[in-house]
Every structure is written in structure tokens, then in C-alpha cells.
Design an enzyme around this catalytic site. Structure first.
Site, PDB file in Angstrom:
ATOM      1  N   TYR A 149     -29.397 -23.217 -22.558  1.00  0.00           N
ATOM      2  CA  TYR A 149     -28.294 -23.426 -21.618  1.00  0.00           C
ATOM      3  C   TYR A 149     -28.759 -24.283 -20.444  1.00  0.00           C
ATOM      4  CZ  TYR A 149     -24.357 -22.101 -18.551  1.00  0.00           C
ATOM      5  OH  TYR A 149     -23.251 -22.106 -17.727  1.00  0.00           O
ATOM      6  N   ASP A 150     -29.864 -23.860 -19.809  1.00  0.00           N
ATOM      7  CA  ASP A 150     -30.312 -24.543 -18.585  1.00  0.00           C
ATOM      8  C   ASP A 150     -30.676 -26.005 -18.864  1.00  0.00           C
ATOM      9  OD1 ASP A 150     -30.244 -21.863 -18.004  1.00  0.00           O
ATOM     10  OD2 ASP A 150     -32.196 -21.773 -17.033  1.00  0.00           O
ATOM     11  N   LYS A 153     -27.680 -28.148 -19.967  1.00  0.00           N
ATOM     12  CA  LYS A 153     -26.854 -28.564 -18.820  1.00  0.00           C
ATOM     13  C   LYS A 153     -27.576 -29.622 -17.979  1.00  0.00           C
ATOM     14  CE  LYS A 153     -23.077 -25.911 -18.982  1.00  0.00           C
ATOM     15  NZ  LYS A 153     -21.698 -26.418 -18.913  1.00  0.00           N
ATOM     16  N   ASN A 178     -22.146 -18.379 -10.033  1.00  0.00           N
ATOM     17  CA  ASN A 178     -21.468 -17.257 -10.725  1.00  0.00           C
ATOM     18  C   ASN A 178     -20.014 -17.086 -10.277  1.00  0.00           C
ATOM     19  OD1 ASN A 178     -24.423 -16.828 -10.643  1.00  0.00           O
ATOM     20  ND2 ASN A 178     -23.924 -15.072 -11.932  1.00  0.00           N
ATOM     21  N   VAL A 191     -22.534  -9.612 -15.431  1.00  0.00           N
ATOM     22  CA  VAL A 191     -22.673  -8.433 -14.588  1.00  0.00           C
ATOM     23  C   VAL A 191     -21.323  -7.920 -14.069  1.00  0.00           C
ATOM     24  CG1 VAL A 191     -23.146  -9.694 -12.421  1.00  0.00           C
ATOM     25  CG2 VAL A 191     -24.111  -7.419 -12.804  1.00  0.00           C
ATOM     26  N   SER A 193     -18.213  -8.251 -15.347  1.00  0.00           N
ATOM     27  CA  SER A 193     -17.414  -7.618 -16.408  1.00  0.00           C
ATOM     28  C   SER A 193     -18.070  -6.321 -16.867  1.00  0.00           C
ATOM     29  CB  SER A 193     -17.215  -8.587 -17.579  1.00  0.00           C
ATOM     30  OG  SER A 193     -18.383  -9.307 -17.839  1.00  0.00           O
ATOM     31  N   ASN A 194     -19.401  -6.329 -17.033  1.00  0.00           N
ATOM     32  CA  ASN A 194     -20.072  -5.096 -17.454  1.00  0.00           C
ATOM     33  C   ASN A 194     -19.838  -3.956 -16.468  1.00  0.00           C
ATOM     34  OD1 ASN A 194     -21.177  -6.098 -19.778  1.00  0.00           O
ATOM     35  ND2 ASN A 194     -23.310  -5.751 -19.203  1.00  0.00           N
ATOM     36  N   PHE A 195     -20.110  -4.210 -15.195  1.00  0.00           N
ATOM     37  CA  PHE A 195     -20.022  -3.131 -14.195  1.00  0.00           C
ATOM     38  C   PHE A 195     -18.589  -2.591 -14.106  1.00  0.00           C
ATOM     39  CE2 PHE A 195     -23.894  -4.258 -11.240  1.00  0.00           C
ATOM     40  CZ  PHE A 195     -24.747  -4.067 -12.314  1.00  0.00           C
ATOM     41  N   ARG A 281     -30.157 -16.172  -5.942  1.00  0.00           N
ATOM     42  CA  ARG A 281     -29.316 -17.354  -6.112  1.00  0.00           C
ATOM     43  C   ARG A 281     -28.215 -17.344  -5.060  1.00  0.00           C
ATOM     44  NH1 ARG A 281     -26.915 -17.502 -11.617  1.00  0.00           N
ATOM     45  NH2 ARG A 281     -28.868 -18.157 -12.493  1.00  0.00           N
TER      46      ARG A 281
HETATM   47  P1  NAD Z   1     -16.145 -19.364 -21.415  1.00  0.00           P
HETATM   48  O1  NAD Z   1     -17.145 -19.017 -22.468  1.00  0.00           O
HETATM   49  O2  NAD Z   1     -15.064 -18.393 -21.130  1.00  0.00           O
HETATM   50  O3  NAD Z   1     -15.476 -20.771 -21.729  1.00  0.00           O
HETATM   51  C1  NAD Z   1     -16.101 -21.788 -22.450  1.00  0.00           C
HETATM   52  C2  NAD Z   1     -15.086 -22.374 -23.405  1.00  0.00           C
HETATM   53  O4  NAD Z   1     -15.691 -23.448 -24.145  1.00  0.00           O
HETATM   54  C3  NAD Z   1     -14.586 -21.359 -24.443  1.00  0.00           C
HETATM   55  O5  NAD Z   1     -13.187 -21.411 -24.512  1.00  0.00           O
HETATM   56  C4  NAD Z   1     -15.253 -21.810 -25.736  1.00  0.00           C
HETATM   57  O6  NAD Z   1     -14.525 -21.440 -26.886  1.00  0.00           O
HETATM   58  C5  NAD Z   1     -15.326 -23.311 -25.521  1.00  0.00           C
HETATM   59  N1  NAD Z   1     -16.368 -23.958 -26.333  1.00  0.00           N
HETATM   60  C6  NAD Z   1     -17.652 -23.567 -26.497  1.00  0.00           C
HETATM   61  N2  NAD Z   1     -18.283 -24.428 -27.308  1.00  0.00           N
HETATM   62  C7  NAD Z   1     -17.371 -25.394 -27.656  1.00  0.00           C
HETATM   63  C8  NAD Z   1     -17.428 -26.543 -28.474  1.00  0.00           C
HETATM   64  N3  NAD Z   1     -18.549 -26.896 -29.113  1.00  0.00           N
HETATM   65  N4  NAD Z   1     -16.304 -27.282 -28.620  1.00  0.00           N
HETATM   66  C9  NAD Z   1     -15.155 -26.934 -27.988  1.00  0.00           C
HETATM   67  N5  NAD Z   1     -15.046 -25.850 -27.193  1.00  0.00           N
HETATM   68  C10 NAD Z   1     -16.151 -25.080 -27.036  1.00  0.00           C
HETATM   69  O7  NAD Z   1     -16.985 -19.675 -20.099  1.00  0.00           O
HETATM   70  P2  NAD Z   1     -16.501 -20.001 -18.612  1.00  0.00           P
HETATM   71  O8  NAD Z   1     -17.079 -18.979 -17.741  1.00  0.00           O
HETATM   72  O9  NAD Z   1     -15.042 -20.259 -18.575  1.00  0.00           O
HETATM   73  O10 NAD Z   1     -17.295 -21.364 -18.355  1.00  0.00           O
HETATM   74  C11 NAD Z   1     -16.667 -22.635 -18.404  1.00  0.00           C
HETATM   75  C12 NAD Z   1     -17.655 -23.712 -18.024  1.00  0.00           C
HETATM   76  O11 NAD Z   1     -18.134 -23.487 -16.701  1.00  0.00           O
HETATM   77  C13 NAD Z   1     -18.892 -23.766 -18.929  1.00  0.00           C
HETATM   78  O12 NAD Z   1     -19.249 -25.108 -19.150  1.00  0.00           O
HETATM   79  C14 NAD Z   1     -19.949 -23.069 -18.128  1.00  0.00           C
HETATM   80  O13 NAD Z   1     -21.238 -23.505 -18.465  1.00  0.00           O
HETATM   81  C15 NAD Z   1     -19.554 -23.438 -16.709  1.00  0.00           C
HETATM   82  N6  NAD Z   1     -20.058 -22.452 -15.732  1.00  0.00           N
HETATM   83  C16 NAD Z   1     -19.484 -21.210 -15.637  1.00  0.00           C
HETATM   84  C17 NAD Z   1     -20.003 -20.290 -14.738  1.00  0.00           C
HETATM   85  C18 NAD Z   1     -19.406 -18.906 -14.570  1.00  0.00           C
HETATM   86  O14 NAD Z   1     -19.904 -18.141 -13.750  1.00  0.00           O
HETATM   87  N7  NAD Z   1     -18.359 -18.535 -15.269  1.00  0.00           N
HETATM   88  C19 NAD Z   1     -21.095 -20.633 -13.933  1.00  0.00           C
HETATM   89  C20 NAD Z   1     -21.657 -21.894 -14.088  1.00  0.00           C
HETATM   90  C21 NAD Z   1     -21.121 -22.812 -14.968  1.00  0.00           C
HETATM   91  N1  UDP Z   2     -27.138  -7.658 -14.808  1.00  0.00           N
HETATM   92  C1  UDP Z   2     -27.255  -6.279 -14.637  1.00  0.00           C
HETATM   93  N2  UDP Z   2     -26.544  -5.456 -15.462  1.00  0.00           N
HETATM   94  C2  UDP Z   2     -25.702  -5.926 -16.420  1.00  0.00           C
HETATM   95  C3  UDP Z   2     -25.574  -7.327 -16.581  1.00  0.00           C
HETATM   96  C4  UDP Z   2     -26.306  -8.159 -15.773  1.00  0.00           C
HETATM   97  O1  UDP Z   2     -27.999  -5.808 -13.767  1.00  0.00           O
HETATM   98  O2  UDP Z   2     -25.087  -5.101 -17.116  1.00  0.00           O
HETATM   99  C5  UDP Z   2     -27.886  -8.560 -13.908  1.00  0.00           C
HETATM  100  C6  UDP Z   2     -28.674  -9.655 -14.613  1.00  0.00           C
HETATM  101  O3  UDP Z   2     -29.967  -9.202 -14.961  1.00  0.00           O
HETATM  102  C7  UDP Z   2     -28.711 -10.727 -13.554  1.00  0.00           C
HETATM  103  C8  UDP Z   2     -27.397 -10.561 -12.796  1.00  0.00           C
HETATM  104  O4  UDP Z   2     -26.934  -9.244 -13.113  1.00  0.00           O
HETATM  105  O5  UDP Z   2     -29.770 -10.489 -12.646  1.00  0.00           O
HETATM  106  C9  UDP Z   2     -26.334 -11.578 -13.189  1.00  0.00           C
HETATM  107  O6  UDP Z   2     -26.230 -11.595 -14.603  1.00  0.00           O
HETATM  108  P1  UDP Z   2     -25.139 -12.449 -15.371  1.00  0.00           P
HETATM  109  O7  UDP Z   2     -25.470 -12.338 -16.823  1.00  0.00           O
HETATM  110  O8  UDP Z   2     -23.784 -12.058 -14.935  1.00  0.00           O
HETATM  111  O9  UDP Z   2     -25.346 -13.952 -14.856  1.00  0.00           O
HETATM  112  P2  UDP Z   2     -26.610 -14.909 -14.649  1.00  0.00           P
HETATM  113  O10 UDP Z   2     -27.874 -14.143 -14.871  1.00  0.00           O
HETATM  114  O11 UDP Z   2     -26.420 -15.990 -15.654  1.00  0.00           O
HETATM  115  O12 UDP Z   2     -26.469 -15.353 -13.241  1.00  0.00           O
END
Ligand code: NAD
Ligand code: UDP
Ligand code: UDP
Length: 332
Positions: A149-150, A153, A178, A191, A193-195, A281
Site C-alpha cells: 500500500y505505502d 501510493k 485517517n 480502528v 469501525s472495530n471499536f 500520525r
Molecule cells: P474503500 O475500500 O471503501 O474504497 C476503495 C474503492 O476502490 C472500493 O469501492 C473498491 O471496490 C475500489 N477498488 C479497489 N480496487 C479497484 C480496482 N482495481 N479497480 C476499480 N476499483 C477498485 O476505501 P476508502 O476508505 O473509501 O478509500 C478511498 C481512497 O482514499 C483510497 O485510494 C485510499 O487509499 C484513500 N485513503 C483513504 C483513507 C481513509 O482513512 N479512509 C486514508 C488515506 C487514503
Molecule cells: N487498532 C487497534 N484496534 C483495532 C484496530 C486498529 O488498536 O481493533 C490500531 C492500529 O494498530 C493502529 C490504529 O489503531 O495503531 C489505526 O489503525 P487503522 O487500521 O484504523 O489505520 P492505520 O493503521 O492504517 O492508520
């Protein structure tokens, strides 16, 4: 008679959590929206209220394959975002970020239209600069379980800037921190949605590690405001620009706030910290404030309360009074 066609906007990942909110907002602003998604993590349920809207169109398509469409601007969001989703098929995750970016950039180049990339705070990795400004290059493990992922991106950002330098494309790169809100997937393992789901179901809250790691949480409506503001900037503005809420919380604090807001007394149990989990972060949003006039408005407790109502309705746990208001009715 004069006829002006509305802006046609392509949103990849439009059936996902953030994408569905963006599609809804763009429709509300009068645009014609083409939602492209392969439903890998997205759901038709997220866009259910938009289906049938006269200016809304869906295309089932994987962005790792070429796409031919005629649009006026592109938001590239396609990519699974939660660690359990993006680690499930890590090769596909990198392909989606990298090959998907090449295809969407190729599309933008042919059409000569602006394209926005949904990048991430993960490009900073486990940062040793705090808070993180855009000029910080990050501390990312290239061979760990988060790397698909990292690094995917990061490479996508490189491609965006090379298409800018080589082909003069109008690019916008946002680094999303986030983000949470209604339509998060209940099983995405993140985190928030889980909590919330754990507290609503009366199950113990799973705190990874000692819970001292921090995150900054942005409510989805604020993020969408920032995305629209970024797209509206002149061609000279490329970013990268951080979009996030600078309020910083430890995961232990988050667990306690969620328990309090749900009105639950479930236990908090510790689980092992996943590898490469960033310790802290927090976005430096000075650039977004200066260049976009954007500041997030929704405080954590308010955003969490709205999200709790959504999950309560989804899970049928019956702890809150009402479900997510049907905002779509207002834009028809
Ligand atoms: P999400 O998983 O709900 O949405 C991602 C969408 O992309 C889904 O609908 C999935 O079906 C679609 N997708 C995945 N692979 C695909 C492919 N190959 N072709 C077409 N569609 C595809 O996630 P989100 O939280 O809505 O994230 C949306 C964007 O924002 C992502 O690019 C993610 O990396 C970025 N982002 C989100 C967060 C966050 O906290 N939610 C943080 C940083 C970056
Ligand atoms: N985390 C947690 N309990 C959970 C899910 C996540 O303590 O049930 C922690 C996780 O280890 C991280 C932070 O919450 O330190 C955020 O996690 P998330 O997966 O939401 O996002 P990201 O790590 O990609 O920022
Ligand atoms: N592409 C696409 N839609 C288009 C134009 C291009 O999906 O409308 C894809 C195309 O398949 C190519 C990629 O975008 O693989 C990059 O296009 P570009 O023109 O930059 O590169 P080239 O075609 O010269 O390899």
C-alpha cells in the site's frame, strides 16, 4: 436555445466509503458523475440511493485495465484502504495503485483534463517528524506487510509528478489522513469501525499494543470539502497537500471515547501490535489552510456520534434513535 452540458466527473473507487460520499456531493453540485468500481471493497449499498439518479452512471471496471471514457475531470480513489483489505491480495494492491495510476493518467493525458490522486498519510510511514508536513519524505519499510500500500501510493505520486513534468498534465495530489464516517465497512478492521461495532455489540474493544500510538481522525464530510476545494484550484497547484484533522488521539483515548458515546461498559482487551504500525500520525495542514482556505470543522465526538448512529442502524443493535438521514432526497 442555449445548452450547456454539466461537468462530467469520473470517480474511480466511487462505490467505496469515501468515493460514495464524493459522488453524492458532486451530484449535489450539479455534475454528471461516472462511478467506476470493481466492487473489490466497495458495495452497491453505498451508492444505492444514487442509482437511478439521472446524472449518475456506474461502470464495473478494474482500473488495472485501460479505460476509455469522455469526462471533464477525474478523481482517482480506486484502491483498498484498510490494512486487512489491502494485505489480503498485496500484489493486486500494488497493481491497483501503480497500473491503475498509469491508466488513469493516460486517460487524463488523452482528454487533457485535470486528475486528482487520493494519496495517503502512509507515504510518511512510521514518521520521525511530527506533525508531518508535505516536505517530509517519510520513513517507509519497502519490504514489510504495509509496503504494498505505502510503496504503491508513493509510486503513484511519482507517476503523477512525472506526467506533470513530461506531459504537462494538470495534477492534484492529496494525502488523506485517517478518515471515518457513515458507510465504512463494518468488517474492514479499521480502528473506528472495530471499536464502534465492538461497543455496540457488547464485545470487548481490541486495543493493539499498549494503545499509546496516535492517529488524527477526519470526518468524511470535511475530507470531501477538501477534495472539492483541491480540484477547484488553478492548474499551477499540484499539491501534494495534506488533508486531515490535526486533533491527535491515542488509541486508548479513542477506545474510551467510543465506550462513553455508545454508553457501553465493555472491557478493553490488548492484542499484539501489527508489524510496522506507525507510532504517531498528525497532519500539518498549514498548506491546505493557506492554499485551499480549508480547515476541518467536525470535532471527533460529533463525527463519532454520527458514525455510531450509522453502525447501529446497519447492525440493528438498537442503541441509538435514528439512522443516517437520506441526504440524496435533497439533491434530486
Ligand atoms: P474503500 O475500500 O471503501 O474504497 C476503495 C474503492 O476502490 C472500493 O469501492 C473498491 O471496490 C475500489 N477498488 C479497489 N480496487 C479497484 C480496482 N482495481 N479497480 C476499480 N476499483 C477498485 O476505501 P476508502 O476508505 O473509501 O478509500 C478511498 C481512497 O482514499 C483510497 O485510494 C485510499 O487509499 C484513500 N485513503 C483513504 C483513507 C481513509 O482513512 N479512509 C486514508 C488515506 C487514503
Ligand atoms: N487498532 C487497534 N484496534 C483495532 C484496530 C486498529 O488498536 O481493533 C490500531 C492500529 O494498530 C493502529 C490504529 O489503531 O495503531 C489505526 O489503525 P487503522 O487500521 O484504523 O489505520 P492505520 O493503521 O492504517 O492508520
Ligand atoms: N489509457 C487508457 N485510456 C485512455 C488513454 C490511455 O486507459 O483514454 C491507458 C493506456 O492503455 C496506457 C496508459 O493509459 O497503457 C498510459 O497511457 P499513455 O498515453 O501515457 O502511455 P502509452 O499509451 O504511450 O503507453
Amino acid at each position: 436555445m442555449t445548452y450547456t452540458s454539466p461537468d462530467r466527473v469520473l470517480v474511480t473507487g466511487g462505490a467505496g466509503f469515501i468515493g460514495s460520499h464524493l459522488c453524492e456531493r458532486l451530484l449535489g453540485g450539479g455534475a454528471e458523475v461516472v462511478c467506476v468500481d470493481n466492487y473489490y471493497t466497495g458495495r452497491r449499498e453505498n451508492i444505492r440511493t444514487l442509482l437511478g439518479h439521472p446524472r449518475f452512471e456506474t461502470v464495473r471496471h478494474d482500473v488495472t485495465f485501460p479505460l476509455y471514457a469522455e469526462v471533464d475531470r477525474i478523481y482517482n480513489l480506486a484502491c483498498p484502504a484498510s490494512p486487512i483489505h489491502y494485505q489480503f491480495d498485496p500484489v493486486q494492491t500494488t497493481k491497483t495503485s501503480v497500473v491503475g495510476a498509469i491508466n488513469m493518467l493516460g486517460l487524463a493525458k488523452r482528454l487533457k483534463v485535470p486528475i486528482l490522486q487520493a494519496s495517503t498519510s502512509e507515504v510518511y510511514g512510521d514518521p520521525d517528524v511530527h506533525p508531518q508536513p508535505e516536505g517530509y519524505w517519510g520513513r517507509v519499510n519497502p519490504v514489510g506487510i504495509r509496503s504494498c500500500y505505502d510503496e504503491g501510493k508513493r509510486c503513484a505520486e511519482t507517476l503523477f509528478f512525472d506526467y506533470r513534468r513530461q506531459h504537462g498534465l494538470a495534477i492534484k495530489v492529496i494525502r488523506i489522513f485517517n478518515t471515518y464516517g457513515p458507510r465504512m465497512h463494518p468488517d474492514d478492521g479499521r480502528v473506528v469501525s472495530n471499536f464502534i461495532c465492538q461497543a455496540l455489540k457488547g464485545e470487548p474493544i481490541t486495543l493493539y499494543g499498549d494503545g499509546a500510538q496516535t492517529r488524527s481522525f477526519c470526518y468524511v464530510d470535511d475530507l470531501v470539502d477538501g477534495m472539492i476545494a483541491t480540484m477547484a484550484t488553478p492548474d499551477a497547484f499540484t499539491g501534494p497537500v495534506n488533508l486531515g484533522n490535526p486533533g491527535e488521539f491515542t488509541m486508548r483515548e479513542l477506545a474510551e471515547i467510543v465506550r462513553e458515546l455508545v454508553g457501553s461498559s465493555v472491557a478493553i482487551v490488548h492484542r499484539p501490535l501489527p508489524p510496522d504500525d506507525p507510532r504517531q500520525r498528525k497532519p500539518d495542514i498549514a498548506k491546505a489552510q493557506a492554499e485551499l482556505g480549508w480547515t476541518p470543522k467536525v470535532p471527533l465526538r460529533e463525527g463519532l456520534s454520527r458514525t455510531i448512529v450509522y453502525f447501529d442502524t446497519l447492525l440493528g443493535t438498537g442503541r441509538t434513535a435514528r439512522g443516517e438521514p437520506d441526504r440524496v432526497a435533497a439533491i434530486r
